[in-house]
Design a protein around this motif. Structure first.
Motif, PDB file in Angstrom:
ATOM      1  N   GLN A   1    -106.907  -2.981 -45.735  1.00 30.86           N
ATOM      2  CA  GLN A   1    -106.472  -1.840 -45.202  1.00 30.86           C
ATOM      3  C   GLN A   1    -108.143  -0.573 -45.504  1.00 30.86           C
ATOM      4  O   GLN A   1    -108.721  -0.096 -44.350  1.00 30.86           O
TER       5      GLN A   1
ATOM      6  N   TYR B   1    -113.663  -0.381 -47.268  1.00 29.82           N
ATOM      7  CA  TYR B   1    -114.653   0.116 -47.645  1.00 29.82           C
ATOM      8  C   TYR B   1    -114.821   0.719 -49.207  1.00 29.82           C
ATOM      9  O   TYR B   1    -115.855   1.272 -49.934  1.00 29.82           O
TER      10      TYR B   1
ATOM     11  N   HIS C   1    -112.982  14.578 -49.061  1.00 30.69           N
ATOM     12  CA  HIS C   1    -113.684  14.680 -47.998  1.00 30.69           C
ATOM     13  C   HIS C   1    -112.757  12.971 -47.094  1.00 30.69           C
ATOM     14  O   HIS C   1    -111.929  12.071 -47.775  1.00 30.69           O
TER      15      HIS C   1
ATOM     16  N   HIS D   1    -114.117  10.806 -45.097  1.00 27.16           N
ATOM     17  CA  HIS D   1    -114.482   9.765 -44.591  1.00 27.16           C
ATOM     18  C   HIS D   1    -114.413   8.212 -44.468  1.00 27.16           C
ATOM     19  O   HIS D   1    -114.596   7.421 -43.980  1.00 27.16           O
ATOM     20  N   PHE D   2    -113.243   8.001 -45.787  1.00 24.41           N
ATOM     21  CA  PHE D   2    -112.914   6.459 -45.241  1.00 24.41           C
ATOM     22  C   PHE D   2    -111.534   6.824 -44.910  1.00 24.41           C
ATOM     23  O   PHE D   2    -110.531   6.080 -45.082  1.00 24.41           O
TER      24      PHE D   2
ATOM     25  N   LEU E   1    -110.849   7.362 -41.238  1.00 26.39           N
ATOM     26  CA  LEU E   1    -110.911   8.185 -40.283  1.00 26.39           C
ATOM     27  C   LEU E   1    -110.100   7.057 -39.300  1.00 26.39           C
ATOM     28  O   LEU E   1    -110.400   7.373 -37.795  1.00 26.39           O
ATOM     29  N   ALA E   2    -110.037   6.090 -39.188  1.00 20.80           N
ATOM     30  CA  ALA E   2    -108.202   4.990 -38.674  1.00 20.80           C
ATOM     31  C   ALA E   2    -107.475   6.437 -38.937  1.00 20.80           C
ATOM     32  O   ALA E   2    -106.567   6.195 -37.874  1.00 20.80           O
TER      33      ALA E   2
ATOM     34  N   TYR F   1    -106.925   8.634 -38.485  1.00 18.90           N
ATOM     35  CA  TYR F   1    -107.671  10.102 -37.767  1.00 18.90           C
ATOM     36  C   TYR F   1    -107.664   9.563 -36.680  1.00 18.90           C
ATOM     37  O   TYR F   1    -107.233  10.008 -35.504  1.00 18.90           O
TER      38      TYR F   1
END
Lengths: 455, 455
Positions: free
Chosen positions: B168, B171, B414, B416-417, B419-420, B422
């Motif tokens: 999943q 990144y 944070h 940033h990784f 966002l899926a 969100y």
């Protein structure tokens, strides 16, 4: 070892109180933008349908310093002042006598320098009763900055995102939505411009601009916002260079060369213009290096001409280095550098020889970025990877010359949303497009021919 | 408005010189870890196959302060001291009289607090001639921190990444590879432990730990590294709380309550322990709130028992709140909180009533995170979203009581990784798993029964 300073921090009291406006220091009269229909110099009335008066005033301001509104300074404090680092680990790895400094803008909420202008743009629009801002975004850096800024001032935000990025970078889209924005894949069916370009399924920045301008122009409570190129955008970014200047003083050094990447020119102008002003006033002899992609080499190979800012031809004509307003650059990962033109103010400085431009291939920029990540920690966005490449060249030149040169880099954003590109690079599968002579000929043929020549 | 301070910054000279060791201040004798075979108290010789002596010494140190090596302090300066913010925009949005402060650890290269311990762990191993560190990672925060740290000290890094996260979060994997690490999907075919668990295709943290420990134990030039739970890891994280204490003094305030999320307990301990010591010494009466997922409610519903740290049972038995070492939590997005146990030191404080634990459902934590992102800008990781949820409750309680309470939050990373996640929340498609009575019964039945009871 551990007592050598590596980080230079300012307090929030040191957030600049003014932006630096380079316009009054530039030699000669600036070339005016032209109305796209009449080809006559464009006045404020050409801009009022899509920009608030506050920003139009900044666009043409003759004042060398423009005061930053208190509300904007307060919002800046969410992430400013940003840190300046001495890249001692990279220096050791390169075995260079050069002193390498980087100003790091990736710590902002959106992860780049873009909020520096998104915040004042949202503020000025909100102050004048605008309800919604409409914009375009390529890789998503600008769109997410504007989504964040609109949220701070209670504005709606509508973003046309270049189709290929919309498909490849779903997390940037999610980021904009997390801050409350509406995001369309461009070309969309929402606009006449989008429908007219439906055959270009992957989209381009020029098409997305046309779509956003069309929506903004057709709704009197909505305005358009641009993330680069225009004078007021460059103006807002000068907080970077002013802070860097104070931080270099803390370090007790003066940069011999200032390096940044260029797409539209805003991060480069942001770090460079306060230093350029000192050069224009005869107070320093700093060199400036602008790094761009070899796949979209506007400054190094473009024609210095009047051209449109967008594909359809709705924006004023601007005097700039251009590859033609309908040029669609190859899909390099530095999406923020895939623009057919550049900021007129920056182009003038390149034309005058005050700024040197260099173009780099995609793979050599990722090689430089990896070197940076493995010494300094930060994983750079593909855009500043171009600037890092130029810094490595400068550091090597200092080594060859045996000189302790001071190099200042603007590291304008992190690469957290670009790791697929690093993946491809590490797997040896990154494309390395160049701009051919045939591309150049095609570009020249695409330029509008019914515009005034530039002397 | 704009003169009210919102950010409290320290200079790099203020990076702490020592870590705070809470062990000597804890009441009574600490419960020892037990050898997994003999069930007798484990000594240093049980740990030398996988840990360097420097870290073993820190694990059992009786000193209240442990000096930070200069090489580690120098590396810390790449991102430390981290900023403390007053969340004035969030306060206004909540209309609360509470003063909300957050310590932001997301600005580190890896994006979380994890490098605070990855760096000293890599350093101590490199100093003792180790060539490679092996570890596991769930969502990837710890693995990327260790990859970064190994790069700084010239160590190889091998990471077993929980299968579902590997699939999943490509990144996060790319990030580790960018810093030079080798990443395996766990369960892998590289280890006996992995092959024995092949039917659990999505993997778990417990399985990945077993794999990493097996590789480290079988290679005398390789060691294992753990990102939480152990005393020395909690020790390293106390740079957070020490800096926060200095920054709260700059703000002229004293926290009434300190809030953090808990997976293994390291970020919570990091911010809390320096303040807990003041409470233990009778110098303050601060409250502490630990926030965990309702889907993996170790502190709120686990049994206080000796249990293994990993699935296969290779690690020492530790005294802790546990849901059973082979418990596989539902796949909530807060991957860093999906662990069956907790740090023994933290568990002791919960047992003593010094720390209050609360469990939250996934959707209510994302609701809180969105509220934070839209006021303060930072998009939080799903883990600290749990702590933010607790802060909103505390702010509401202050409002109900009409009291100007001071709340200090550790915003440990944070999103940033993430966002899926969100994306799923915004689409109303986020799952909201709970831990049922049946889950609890099953957990209790899974606990090892041949271990000494805790009085």
């Amino acid at each position: 070892m551990s007592d050598a300073p590596t980080k230079f921090l300012l307090s929030e009291r040191d957030v600049p109180t003014h932006w630096v406006n380079l316009l009054p220091d530039l030699p000669g009269e600036p070339l005016p933008p032209l109305n796209p229909q009449t080809k006559q110099p464009a006045g404020p009335e050409d801009l009022t349908p899509i920009f608030p008066m506050g920003l139009i005033g900044q666009e043409v301001s003759p004042e060398p310093l423009v005061e930053i509104p208190p509300e904007v300074r307060e919002a800046y404090k969410l992430w400013r002042p940003t840190p300046l680092f001495r890249a001692r680990r990279l220096e050791r790895a390169l075995d260079t006598p050069a002193h390498l400094y980087y100003k790091y803008e990736g710590g902002s909420p959106a992860g780049s320098h873009k909020p520096n202008t998104a915040v004042p743009q949202a503020f000025e629009n909100a102050r004048e009763g605008i309800r919604k801002l409409v914009t375009e975004t390529g890789a998503g850096q600008w769109g997410s900055a504007l989504a964040f800024a609109c949220g701070l001032f209670g504005l709606e935000c509508e973003v046309f995102m270049v189709g290929s990025s919309y498909d490849q970078k779903p997390y940037r889209r999610s980021m904009m939505q997390t801050w409350g924005a509406t995001v369309h894949r461009s070309p969309s069916s929402e606009t006449q411009a989008g429908r007219s370009q439906a055959e270009h399924a992957t989209g381009s920045l020029g098409i997305a601009i046309s779509e956003a301008v069309e929506v903004a122009a057709g709704d009197e409570r909505a305005n358009y916002a641009l993330g680069s190129v225009l004078n007021h955008v460059l103006l807002h970014q000068t907080v970077i260079g002013q802070e860097a200047m104070a931080q270099m003083e803390m370090a007790g050094e003066e940069p011999d060369v200032v390096v940044g990447c260029v797409g539209g020119g805003s991060n480069f102008a942001g770090i460079a213009f306060p230093f350029v002003r000192r050069v224009l006033r005869g107070e320093a002899s700093t060199r400036f290096v602008a790094a761009e992609p070899a796949a979209c080499p506007t400054l190094t190979r473009g024609a210095y001409r009047y051209d449109f800012g967008d594909t359809v031809g709705m924006t004023p004509l601007m005097p700039m280095y251009t590859l033609g307003h309908d040029f669609v650059p190859p899909p390099v990962h530095a999406g923020g550098l895939r623009y057919h033109g550049d900021a007129p103010m920056l182009c003038g400085l390149v034309k005058e020889g005050l700024v040197e431009a260099r173009a780099y291939r995609q793979n050599e920029t990722f090689e430089a970025a990896l070197r940076f990540a493995r010494t300094e920690g930060v994983i750079p966005a593909p855009e500043p990877a171009h600037a890092i490449r130029a810094v490595l060249e400068e550091a090597e030149a200092a080594k060859q010359a045996g000189e302790e040169r001071v190099i200042l880099l603007n590291l304008c954003g992190h690469g957290h949303f670009d790791l697929a590109a690093y993946d491809a690079y590490l797997a040896g599968q990154l494309e390395d497009p160049e701009f051919s002579e045939a591309d150049m000929q095609a570009a020249l043929e695409r330029l509008p021919d019914d515009v005034p020549a530039i002397a």
